[in-house]
Design a protein around this motif. Structure first.
Motif, PDB file in Angstrom:
ATOM      1  N   ASN A 285       1.296   3.595   1.927  1.00 26.44           N
ATOM      2  CA  ASN A 285       1.973   3.934   3.192  1.00 26.44           C
ATOM      3  C   ASN A 285       3.117   2.968   3.522  1.00 26.44           C
ATOM      4  O   ASN A 285       3.709   3.041   4.594  1.00 26.44           O
ATOM      5  CB  ASN A 285       0.963   3.943   4.346  1.00 26.44           C
TER       6      ASN A 285
ATOM      7  N   PRO B 250      -4.491 -14.970  10.535  1.00 30.00           N
ATOM      8  CA  PRO B 250      -4.773 -13.948  11.541  1.00 30.00           C
ATOM      9  C   PRO B 250      -5.044 -12.591  10.908  1.00 30.00           C
ATOM     10  O   PRO B 250      -4.748 -12.386   9.727  1.00 30.00           O
ATOM     11  CB  PRO B 250      -3.491 -13.912  12.381  1.00 30.00           C
ATOM     12  N   SER B 251      -5.598 -11.708  11.679  1.00 28.02           N
ATOM     13  CA  SER B 251      -5.840 -10.346  11.209  1.00 28.02           C
ATOM     14  C   SER B 251      -4.528  -9.755  10.680  1.00 28.02           C
ATOM     15  O   SER B 251      -3.479  -9.936  11.279  1.00 28.02           O
ATOM     16  CB  SER B 251      -6.368  -9.547  12.402  1.00 28.02           C
ATOM     17  N   GLY B 252      -4.618  -9.122   9.525  1.00 26.12           N
ATOM     18  CA  GLY B 252      -3.425  -8.520   8.931  1.00 26.12           C
ATOM     19  C   GLY B 252      -2.670  -9.442   7.995  1.00 26.12           C
ATOM     20  O   GLY B 252      -1.660  -9.053   7.402  1.00 26.12           O
ATOM     21  N   ALA B 253      -3.163 -10.680   7.822  1.00 31.13           N
ATOM     22  CA  ALA B 253      -2.449 -11.655   6.987  1.00 31.13           C
ATOM     23  C   ALA B 253      -2.542 -11.337   5.495  1.00 31.13           C
ATOM     24  O   ALA B 253      -1.762 -11.858   4.696  1.00 31.13           O
ATOM     25  CB  ALA B 253      -2.991 -13.063   7.248  1.00 31.13           C
ATOM     26  N   GLY B 254      -3.542 -10.525   5.117  1.00 33.77           N
ATOM     27  CA  GLY B 254      -3.671 -10.165   3.704  1.00 33.77           C
ATOM     28  C   GLY B 254      -4.908 -10.718   3.032  1.00 33.77           C
ATOM     29  O   GLY B 254      -5.083 -10.592   1.819  1.00 33.77           O
ATOM     30  N   LYS B 255      -5.839 -11.292   3.824  1.00 38.61           N
ATOM     31  CA  LYS B 255      -7.017 -11.950   3.251  1.00 38.61           C
ATOM     32  C   LYS B 255      -7.915 -10.956   2.511  1.00 38.61           C
ATOM     33  O   LYS B 255      -8.354 -11.213   1.398  1.00 38.61           O
ATOM     34  CB  LYS B 255      -7.813 -12.658   4.362  1.00 38.61           C
ATOM     35  N   THR B 256      -8.206  -9.839   3.167  1.00 38.54           N
ATOM     36  CA  THR B 256      -9.088  -8.846   2.533  1.00 38.54           C
ATOM     37  C   THR B 256      -8.432  -8.252   1.293  1.00 38.54           C
ATOM     38  O   THR B 256      -9.100  -8.005   0.279  1.00 38.54           O
ATOM     39  CB  THR B 256      -9.458  -7.741   3.552  1.00 38.54           C
ATOM     40  N   THR B 257      -7.132  -8.060   1.362  1.00 37.19           N
ATOM     41  CA  THR B 257      -6.424  -7.527   0.195  1.00 37.19           C
ATOM     42  C   THR B 257      -6.553  -8.491  -0.982  1.00 37.19           C
ATOM     43  O   THR B 257      -6.781  -8.074  -2.127  1.00 37.19           O
ATOM     44  CB  THR B 257      -4.939  -7.280   0.539  1.00 37.19           C
TER      45      THR B 257
ATOM     46  N   SER C 103       2.828  -0.391   3.797  1.00 44.66           N
ATOM     47  CA  SER C 103       2.378  -1.686   4.348  1.00 44.66           C
ATOM     48  C   SER C 103       2.451  -2.765   3.277  1.00 44.66           C
ATOM     49  O   SER C 103       1.861  -2.618   2.206  1.00 44.66           O
ATOM     50  CB  SER C 103       0.917  -1.605   4.778  1.00 44.66           C
ATOM     51  N   VAL C 104       3.146  -3.834   3.611  1.00 48.06           N
ATOM     52  CA  VAL C 104       3.225  -4.954   2.675  1.00 48.06           C
ATOM     53  C   VAL C 104       2.081  -5.903   3.000  1.00 48.06           C
ATOM     54  O   VAL C 104       2.091  -6.569   4.027  1.00 48.06           O
ATOM     55  CB  VAL C 104       4.586  -5.683   2.791  1.00 48.06           C
ATOM     56  N   ALA C 105       1.061  -5.963   2.131  1.00 49.59           N
ATOM     57  CA  ALA C 105      -0.126  -6.784   2.408  1.00 49.59           C
ATOM     58  C   ALA C 105       0.012  -8.178   1.797  1.00 49.59           C
ATOM     59  O   ALA C 105      -0.467  -9.154   2.365  1.00 49.59           O
ATOM     60  CB  ALA C 105      -1.376  -6.100   1.883  1.00 49.59           C
TER      61      ALA C 105
ATOM     62  N   TYR D 151       0.843  -1.200   0.000  1.00 54.80           N
ATOM     63  CA  TYR D 151       0.000   0.000   0.000  1.00 54.80           C
ATOM     64  C   TYR D 151       0.882   1.254   0.000  1.00 54.80           C
ATOM     65  O   TYR D 151       2.062   1.190   0.373  1.00 54.80           O
ATOM     66  CB  TYR D 151      -0.935  -0.027   1.220  1.00 54.80           C
TER      67      TYR D 151
HETATM   68  P1  ADP Z   1      -6.660  -9.351   6.739  1.00 52.73           P
HETATM   69  O1  ADP Z   1      -7.883  -9.263   5.885  1.00 52.73           O
HETATM   70  O2  ADP Z   1      -6.043 -10.714   6.721  1.00 52.73           O
HETATM   71  O3  ADP Z   1      -6.854  -8.838   8.121  1.00 52.73           O
HETATM   72  P2  ADP Z   1      -5.657  -7.120   5.166  1.00 52.73           P
HETATM   73  O4  ADP Z   1      -5.581  -7.496   3.742  1.00 52.73           O
HETATM   74  O5  ADP Z   1      -6.788  -6.283   5.601  1.00 52.73           O
HETATM   75  O6  ADP Z   1      -5.529  -8.430   6.066  1.00 52.73           O
HETATM   76  O7  ADP Z   1      -4.325  -6.336   5.577  1.00 52.73           O
HETATM   77  C1  ADP Z   1      -3.012  -6.812   5.275  1.00 52.73           C
HETATM   78  C2  ADP Z   1      -2.003  -5.735   5.668  1.00 52.73           C
HETATM   79  O8  ADP Z   1      -2.162  -4.604   4.808  1.00 52.73           O
HETATM   80  C3  ADP Z   1      -2.151  -5.228   7.097  1.00 52.73           C
HETATM   81  O9  ADP Z   1      -0.857  -4.951   7.594  1.00 52.73           O
HETATM   82  C4  ADP Z   1      -2.943  -3.950   6.927  1.00 52.73           C
HETATM   83  O10 ADP Z   1      -2.645  -3.033   7.933  1.00 52.73           O
HETATM   84  C5  ADP Z   1      -2.467  -3.457   5.569  1.00 52.73           C
HETATM   85  N1  ADP Z   1      -3.506  -2.697   4.844  1.00 52.73           N
HETATM   86  C6  ADP Z   1      -4.709  -3.158   4.458  1.00 52.73           C
HETATM   87  N2  ADP Z   1      -5.391  -2.218   3.793  1.00 52.73           N
HETATM   88  C7  ADP Z   1      -4.596  -1.125   3.757  1.00 52.73           C
HETATM   89  C8  ADP Z   1      -4.741   0.190   3.209  1.00 52.73           C
HETATM   90  N3  ADP Z   1      -5.836   0.557   2.532  1.00 52.73           N
HETATM   91  N4  ADP Z   1      -3.711   1.054   3.379  1.00 52.73           N
HETATM   92  C9  ADP Z   1      -2.607   0.687   4.040  1.00 52.73           C
HETATM   93  N5  ADP Z   1      -2.400  -0.534   4.579  1.00 52.73           N
HETATM   94  C10 ADP Z   1      -3.381  -1.433   4.450  1.00 52.73           C
END
Ligand code: ADP
Length: 226
Positions: free
Chosen positions: A13, A36-43, A15-17, A11
């Motif tokens: 900022n 776990p939360s932050g693993a990259g699933k939503t990305t 953040s390596v997703a 991203y």
């Molecule tokens: P999960 O769904 O597994 O919780 P995410 O895909 O939401 O994981 O996030 C993976 C990483 O990317 C995390 O470190 C999160 O903080 C970061 N991240 C997710 N969305 C954004 C964004 N829009 N901008 C910056 N960092 C992001």
């Protein structure tokens, strides 16, 4: 059907997703992505919907690179992928029936189709007796079943369910999983993401494990009752 080839996502900022993800999801599969939360699933889900684009690598839908898509191609792609989220995202001022009818209208369906299909899909998710309830008159499990009905009403080929049981107790969780399995049996590819390792016992089938942006496991398991 969906393929990630050497996909990384950083991203703005920093953040390596996702880091070098390679993944192939076939038509008709039921895939659970756990981590776990932050693993990259939503990305991962956002990349499939072309809501975000990879920093490196390619995301393919039926062998076409979706990251070259125009706005109209993206709209067409999203019609092929239904989505369900932890927080339901229902329209609060519309009844269960109207929430689904609205999604059909947006897809250009006729009044005749709406009148015949809405009761049908509500029956599929065991909500026929809640047709004229508003979201605030429904339990969490009922809200999620309504959200699933809305997500599948226009017959998408893929259903992405992003932490759909995150707000539900164990009984409602089990019901939602059963409905997702039923939808998969009817031919829709289902991609479920969860942070809950307990849940994967109930789902079975293909489990993809993620940690810190990487795929760390990909295997087939049998379901057991939770
Ligand atoms: P999960 O769904 O597994 O919780 P995410 O895909 O939401 O994981 O996030 C993976 C990483 O990317 C995390 O470190 C999160 O903080 C970061 N991240 C997710 N969305 C954004 C964004 N829009 N901008 C910056 N960092 C992001």
């Amino acid at each position: 059907m969906i393929k990630f080839v050497n996909v990384s996502k950083v991203y703005p900022n920093g953040s390596v997703a996702l880091e070098n993800v390679n993944l192939e999801i076939g038509k008709g599969e039921f895939v659970t992505i756990v981590g776990p939360s932050g693993a990259g699933k939503t990305t991962l889900n956002k990349l499939m919907l072309d809501e975000e684009r990879p920093t490196e690598g390619t995301v393919l839908f039926e062998n076409v690179d979706i990251n070259t898509f125009s706005r109209s191609q993206i709209t067409a792609l999203r019609r092929r992928i239904g989505t369900v989220f932890q927080e339901f995202r229902l329209l609060p001022n519309k009844t269960a029936y109207e929430n689904i009818a609205f999604a059909m209208e947006a897809a250009g369906k006729s009044d005749e189709e709406i009148v015949s299909d809405v009761p049908h899909v509500l029956q599929l998710v065991d909500m026929a007796d809640r047709m004229f309830h508003f979201p605030n008159q429904l339990s969490g499990g009922e809200k999620q079943r309504l959200a699933i009905a809305r997500a599948i009403i226009n017959q998408p080929e893929v259903l992405i369910a992003d932490e759909p049981t995150g707000n539900l107790d164990s009984r409602n969780t089990a019901e939602v999983i059963e409905i997702l399995k039923k939808i998969n049996d009817l031919g829709t590819t289902v991609i479920l993401t969860t942070h809950d390792p307990q849940l994967i016992k109930a789902v079975g089938q293909r489990i993809i494990s993620m940690e810190r942006g990487r795929v760390v496991g990909d295997d087939q398991r049998a379901a057991t009752v939770i």
